[in-house]
Design a protein around this motif. Structure first.
Motif: not given
Length: 602
Positions: A303-311, A440-444, A467-473, A498-505
């Motif tokens: 899963a990729f964040d958009k702003t600052g990561t893909l852009t 399985n690649i997604m954008m959050l 339109e994700c809040l951190p809790v949504d991610k 928070p999402s970096l911590s919540a992911s497996d990696i």
């Protein structure tokens, strides 16, 4: 050091025993000496084994202990000595391999900026420790010197080598009002800089902190190697027991246990993982543990964040639309004043459009994670952020670009749009990941769905959660099915922590500094290049392939030697020598993880 002195003592005992038996013709003295040392070493191994079991791990030292005792009982004391040399030598070789594999990490620590030339109030230079510099101090960086802390040039211009920080091999020209990163090397001209961050918070020290934390964490795969201990021990004892029972000769039992000593099994995984972490480091990727390497290698969803990561890390102000009686200049000043303490990429881009000297003082500032910022400016409540956050009474808008909205005392006054430039390497990175089997690649993203879908379509990403809040991610990451795990999250901002911590990696794009994202991540990419994500997956898979191959190779060789020894074809002394050869092969195979496969440059 502990293993080296043990090896030294064992070799010394061997030399003395040789002199006693072959020069003074006193084999009994040689046997007694080797027996005493062997018993002491066996006791030491028993103590270490008990500590290992208490820590929740399962070791295979029992085979080595039994081999030492068995060879002593049957009179093969020279074989006992060889086993002792094998054990202490194997540990010493492991230490050497680890030190060689981690050479790049050590050089990073050694090259940290230590001193600085402080410009005093009377315009004199005073050499001080980099740790003593304070924000606002003025420092002179002379040609060839390391920039001691993060700061901004106030006088002069020069070129700077930032390769150790960004991976950019070409020197970068810097002049007045441009930022300098600690750890970069000045070229041929002196410059004066103003300190913006103290040493412990500067870029180079942040990298050092990440490296230190990576060295301190254990590797899960080492435990996986340990789990082979139980079946391997059972197999060894069964073969040895059957050989003894059939031959009626206890020497056969000792001969099997000699070649069953588990050093190759113990060495394979840690040497491979340390070598793999070294290769990651050489590619400007700091991996904090061996566990992270294993998970990266097994990743099925990213899963990729958009702003600052893909852009790109910098957005450009594209348009300003006003819906109230306010000038464009005043509108920008109000918005920038509220955002002046934010680390978000949109805030950084907005602040570039307004002079810092013209910003208003603010009070009662609150950052609502995932929505925006609210503060009191000139006795007015100003909100900056998402459309529904700033005002419920707003016009209907359909924007295809990244935007932030502004309201004053609840009244919607306008928005700013930013051109969101996709990283030039992003599309190829997504394609490379799919080629590696990560389908399985997604954008959050917290951005509007129209903006998010536009970027995703261009990059070839099918799954978009906008339109994700951190809790949504976090919820989206947790919702990934078991057969699509491990799931990796790649991000760069504070909201991504928070999402970096919540992911497996979690992988953080950490080139812009020591953010919360870098602290929360399992791995940090130190260069501003998204292609390193697919590179990390390739390196991790190569590392795990080498580690598993090495473990299996060691087990196969040992079982074959045990079977041969069970027929009495390998004398105990020769078996101990063969074990040393197998140790060396295991370490050499493990170090292959440090090298790129044939045809690859990294």
């Amino acid at each position: 050091m502990k293993h080296q002195w043990k090896l030294g003592v064992t070799l010394l005992v061997g030399v003395i025993a040789l002199i006693l038996e072959f020069i003074f013709h006193s084999p009994i003295s040689a046997r007694v000496l080797i027996t005493i040392v062997g018993v002491l070493m066996a006791i030491s191994l028993v103590i270490e084994m008990v500590k290992t079991i208490k820590s929740g791990k399962y070791g295979v030292d029992i085979l080595a202990i039994m081999a030492i005792i068995a060879t002593m009982i049957v009179g093969e004391y020279w074989a006992s000595l060889m086993i002792l040399i094998m054990l202490t030598g194997g540990d010493s070789l492991e230490d050497y391999a680890a030190s060689q594999a981690g050479k790049e990490l050590e050089s990073l620590l050694k090259n940290a900026p230590q001193s600085a030339h402080l410009l005093t109030a009377d315009s004199k230079l005073k050499e001080v420790s980099a740790d003593d510099l304070k924000v606002g101090d003025f420092v002179v960086v002379k040609p060839g010197e390391l920039v001691p802390v993060d700061g901004i040039i106030t006088q002069g211009s020069s070129t700077f080598d930032e390769s150790s920080l960004t991976g950019e091999s070409a020197p970068v020209s810097k002049t007045h009002n441009q930022k300098l990163m600690s750890g970069s090397i000045n070229g041929d001209s002196s410059v004066t800089m103003k300190v913006e961050k103290i040493a412990s918070e500067s870029q180079y020290q942040a990298i050092v902190h990440l490296v230190q934390s990576s060295e301190a964490k254990p590797a899960k795969f080492v435990k996986m190697a340990d789990r082979y201990a139980v079946p391997f021990t059972i197999i060894a004892l069964v073969i040895a027991g059957v050989a003894w029972a059939v031959s009626k000769d206890p020497v056969r039992f000792a001969e099997v246990l000699v070649v069953a000593s588990p050093c190759p099994l113990i060495l394979a995984a840690p040497v491979s993982l340390v070598a793999g972490m070294s290769r990651m480091s050489r590619n400007h990727i700091v991996v904090k543990s061996g566990t992270a390497i294993e998970k990266i290698a097994l990743t099925k969803t990213i899963a990729f964040d958009k702003t600052g990561t893909l852009t790109k890390n910098q957005l450009k102000l594209n348009d300003v639309q006003l819906y109230a009686d306010i000038s464009k200049e005043e509108f920008l000043k109000l918005a920038a004043s509220v955002e002046q303490n934010s680390s978000h990429i949109l805030a950084r881009s907005l602040l570039k459009e307004v002079s810092h000297d013209t910003l208003y003082p603010v009070s009662d500032l609150k950052e609502i994670t995932g929505n925006g910022v609210v503060a009191t400016v000139n006795n007015q409540e100003v909100k900056v952020g998402k459309l529904d956050f700033v005002s419920l009474n707003h016009p209907k808008l359909s924007l295809t670009e990244t935007a932030i909205h502004v309201s004053i005392n609840g009244e919607y006054v306008g928005y700013l749009t930013f051109s969101d430039q996709i990283r030039p390497e992003a599309k190829q990175t997504i394609a490379d990941l799919k080629e590696l089997g990560v389908e399985n690649i997604m954008m959050l993203t917290g951005d509007d769905s129209l903006v998010a879908n536009k970027v995703a379509k261009e990059l070839g990403i099918e799954q978009v959660k906008a339109e994700c809040l951190p809790v949504d991610k976090i919820n989206y990451l947790k919702a990934v099915k078991a057969d699509h795990r491990p799931v990796m999250m790649v991000g760069d901002g504070v909201n991504d922590a928070p999402s970096l911590s919540a992911s497996d990696i979690g992988i953080a794009m950490g080139a812009t500094g020591a953010t919360a994202a870098s602290e929360s991540a399992d791995a940090v990419i130190l260069v501003d290049d998204l292609a390193h994500v697919s590179r990390a997956v390739k390196i991790a898979r190569r590392t795990m392939h080498v580690a598993k191959t090495d473990v299996i190779t060691g087990i196969v060789i040992l079982i074959m030697l045990m079977l041969v020894a069970s027929f009495g074809l390998i004398p105990a002394l020769f078996g101990a020598i063969l074990q040393e050869v197998v140790d060396t092969i295991t370490i050499v195979l493990g170090l292959l993880a440090k090298l790129p496969p044939r045809g690859e440059k990294y």
